[in-house]
Write an enzyme that holds these catalytic residues in place. Structure first.
Site: not given
Ligand code: 5GP
Ligand code: ZN
Length: 117
Positions: A90, A98, A103
């Site tokens: 993401n 977030s 990652h």
């Protein structure tokens, strides 16, 4: 870039914050997501603090390649490769990021739908 002492994943990488680690070497750490979205949900991170995909530059190619090779090895170790699995990164607000430390989400153990939400 040195570890960022305010970054959650840097703090997990250096052992300051506990996590269920399943792999750790000089370059990469992998641990179970605290809020799993599939029967297997592992986060694989470079030890180096890189905030997001948007911060990558050519010098990071080795770091990111090593992490992605480790994702594939962990998928084999967890026997996710037979039925298949999904790897997600993401990026930014619309991507749903977030935690600002690059990652890879490794998700497996159930069929995934497409398109993603
Ligand atoms: P993002 O939303 O940035 O793509 O993914 C961050 C992931 O980190 C989320 O799936 C979230 O559940 C996970 N996460 C957040 N805080 C912690 C934590 O303290 N420990 C672990 N193991 N995972 C976390
Ligand atoms: Zn970090």
């Amino acid at each position: 870039m040195a570890a960022n002492d305010r970054c959650l994943f840097c703090r997990i990488a250096n052992g300051e914050i506990p996590a269920t680690k399943i792999w750790e070497d000089d370059d990469v750490i992998a641990f179970h997501d605290i809020n799993p979205q599939a029967p297997s949900h592992v986060l694989v991170i470079p030890r180096k603090h890189i905030s997001s995909l948007d911060d990558l530059n050519p010098a990071d190619a080795g770091t990111v390649g090593t992490a992605l090779v480790r994702v594939a090895q962990i998928a084999r170790d967890l026997h996710l490769n037979g039925d298949g699995y999904r790897v997600v990164v993401n990026c930014g607000p619309h991507g749903g990021q977030s935690v600002d430390h690059l990652h890879f989400h490794l998700l497996g153990g159930r069929p995934m739908s497409w398109p993603p939400g």
